[in-house]
Write a protein that holds these residues in place. Structure first.
Motif, PDB file in Angstrom:
ATOM      1  N   TYR A  45      49.961  35.501  56.221  1.00  0.00           N
ATOM      2  CA  TYR A  45      51.328  36.146  56.219  1.00  0.00           C
ATOM      3  C   TYR A  45      51.227  37.596  56.407  1.00  0.00           C
ATOM      4  N   TYR A  59      45.067  35.563  40.731  1.00  0.00           N
ATOM      5  CA  TYR A  59      45.662  35.514  39.552  1.00  0.00           C
ATOM      6  C   TYR A  59      45.611  34.073  39.149  1.00  0.00           C
ATOM      7  N   ARG A  60      44.416  33.791  38.047  1.00  0.00           N
ATOM      8  CA  ARG A  60      44.179  32.385  37.675  1.00  0.00           C
ATOM      9  C   ARG A  60      44.003  31.342  38.949  1.00  0.00           C
ATOM     10  N   GLY A  61      43.368  32.164  40.255  1.00  0.00           N
ATOM     11  CA  GLY A  61      43.151  31.193  41.264  1.00  0.00           C
ATOM     12  C   GLY A  61      44.298  31.159  42.211  1.00  0.00           C
ATOM     13  N   ILE A  62      45.598  31.549  41.810  1.00  0.00           N
ATOM     14  CA  ILE A  62      46.395  31.690  42.746  1.00  0.00           C
ATOM     15  C   ILE A  62      46.512  32.921  43.675  1.00  0.00           C
ATOM     16  N   PRO A  63      46.568  32.834  44.959  1.00  0.00           N
ATOM     17  CA  PRO A  63      46.163  33.942  45.693  1.00  0.00           C
ATOM     18  C   PRO A  63      47.268  35.149  45.629  1.00  0.00           C
ATOM     19  N   THR A  64      47.135  36.376  45.565  1.00  0.00           N
ATOM     20  CA  THR A  64      48.289  37.323  45.353  1.00  0.00           C
ATOM     21  C   THR A  64      48.671  37.549  46.756  1.00  0.00           C
ATOM     22  N   GLU A  75      45.786  45.863  42.936  1.00  0.00           N
ATOM     23  CA  GLU A  75      46.176  44.385  42.610  1.00  0.00           C
ATOM     24  C   GLU A  75      44.869  43.453  42.947  1.00  0.00           C
ATOM     25  N   ARG A 122      50.156  35.987  50.540  1.00  0.00           N
ATOM     26  CA  ARG A 122      50.474  34.785  51.138  1.00  0.00           C
ATOM     27  C   ARG A 122      49.526  34.624  52.362  1.00  0.00           C
ATOM     28  N   PRO A 123      48.706  33.481  52.445  1.00  0.00           N
ATOM     29  CA  PRO A 123      47.575  33.166  53.335  1.00  0.00           C
ATOM     30  C   PRO A 123      48.403  33.182  54.829  1.00  0.00           C
ATOM     31  N   ARG A 175      49.850  47.246  51.269  1.00  0.00           N
ATOM     32  CA  ARG A 175      49.880  47.831  49.814  1.00  0.00           C
ATOM     33  C   ARG A 175      49.351  49.370  49.798  1.00  0.00           C
ATOM     34  N   PRO A 192      53.388  43.275  53.851  1.00  0.00           N
ATOM     35  CA  PRO A 192      53.750  44.890  53.887  1.00  0.00           C
ATOM     36  C   PRO A 192      52.471  45.394  53.360  1.00  0.00           C
TER      37      PRO A 192
END
Lengths: 187, 170
Positions: free
Chosen positions: B162, B152-157, B148, B159-160, B167, B165
């Motif tokens: 946090y 994605y388009r600047g959205i973090p994949t 991953e 959670r900052p 990957r 689990p």
């Protein structure tokens, strides 16, 4: 967002032919605003079922002036009801941008707050606050209708304390917008 | 002769290049080469003795050890009340298969899903776009070696701040 308390409360005075209310104009406007809190009829996943229940006769959110609107242009509050996928994210953002200012957002349930159960998924946004500014987070999977009404009432409380005229004239800072600069929407 | 043996015998008559496996971990299935895939599907649908008029499911499996992607069709016949599993495969890099959406129209979205998540191109498909992921998504998430992206388009994949689990690392 500021939560300054207006200095003066409303004063209700009895007059010879009825009564009158005296108070700061902000306070009166906020009183009107908070009792017509219209939410957008929009759900992204299973929390939307509880959202429908909230509008139904048992919980009856109408009695607080909360009615659903089927268009973002008439809505004051957006409920992120459910899991948001990346494919949906730009649509959520588009709806948010179509809402008139000043708008409020409630992240309903675990998924809309943090990604919830789907934290490990490649397809799910890890929290609605990564795409729109969120005012109230509601825990639960899903939250019960009572909890959702409480969340809406928290928005009402927030509205009540706002210096509305300053805000309406753009004299207060906007909420921090998480939407990445330059990111395009699918239209 | 049991029902599945009858189907096997008839399928071997119709499609001699099919090879049977008793499917130790599941249903028996017939493996087909990619170039005979479309003809075989058409044959099992139109043969009166088989009559597979219903595509229950069409799915894909990534097999990096064999360097291929398998496509599995679960078929059912309403007329005869029997079922059949057909498999075919293609290469992982730029693999393509003939589309069977003209045999069973239900295959159209299944093939879009397999294209989206595993990256198999279906030749002859009339509208091969991503189905589940956004159209500008990079990569095919159901591949075993998929990693991953951080954004994605600047959205973090993630959670900052946090503790998400872990990957799976390929």
């Amino acid at each position: 967002m500021t939560t300054d308390k207006p200095e003066r409360e409303l004063v209700v005075e009895a007059g010879p032919e009825g009564g009158l209310v005296v108070g700061p104009i902000d306070r009166l406007l906020n009183l009107a605003r908070k009792h017509s809190l219209w939410y957008m009829l929009f759900g992204t996943a299973c929390c939307a079922i509880e959202l429908m229940q909230t509008g139904g006769p048992r919980t009856d959110a109408d009695r607080f002036g909360m009615v659903f609107r089927s268009t973002p242009r008439q809505a004051d509050v957006m409920l992120l009801a459910g899991t948001i996928t990346y494919k949906m994210a730009s649509r959520v953002r588009l709806l948010y941008e179509q809402m008139a200012e000043y708008r409020y957002v409630i992240a309903m349930g675990s998924c809309a707050s943090t990604g919830g159960l789907f934290q490990g998924s490649y397809a799910v946004v890890k929290g609605g606050d990564l795409i729109v500014p969120v005012d109230v987070y509601l825990p639960g999977c899903p939250p019960r209708p009572e909890a959702l009404v409480e969340g809406l009432m928290l928005v009402q409380q927030k509205m009540e304390r706002e210096p509305w005229l300053k805000k309406a004239h753009g004299k207060l800072p906007q909420p921090v917008d998480p939407w990445p600069e330059g990111a395009e929407l699918h239209r | 002769m049991s029902q599945i043996e009858t189907i096997q015998a008839r399928l071997l008559e119709l499609v001699p290049e099919s090879s049977w496996s008793d499917g130790a971990a599941g249903d028996p299935f017939a493996a087909l080469p990619a170039d005979g895939w479309h003809a075989a599907c058409l044959a099992v649908r139109d043969d009166p003795a088989l009559g597979f008029d219903f595509l229950r499911s069409l799915s894909g499996v990534d097999r990096p050890a064999d360097d291929r992607i398998e496509v599995v069709a679960h078929l059912f016949s309403y007329k005869h009340r029997h079922a059949l599993v057909l498999k075919t495969h293609t290469g992982r890099d730029g693999g393509a298969l003939p589309s069977i959406h003209d045999v069973w129209p239900a295959a159209e979205w299944y093939e879009r899903e397999i294209f989206d998540l595993l990256g198999v191109r279906f030749e002859g498909h009339r509208d091969l776009r991503r189905l589940l992921m956004p159209e500008d998504w990079q990569g095919h998430p159901l591949r075993k070696d998929y990693r991953e992206a951080e954004h994605y388009r600047g959205i973090p994949t993630r959670r900052p701040g946090y503790a998400a689990p872990d990957r799976d690392e390929p």
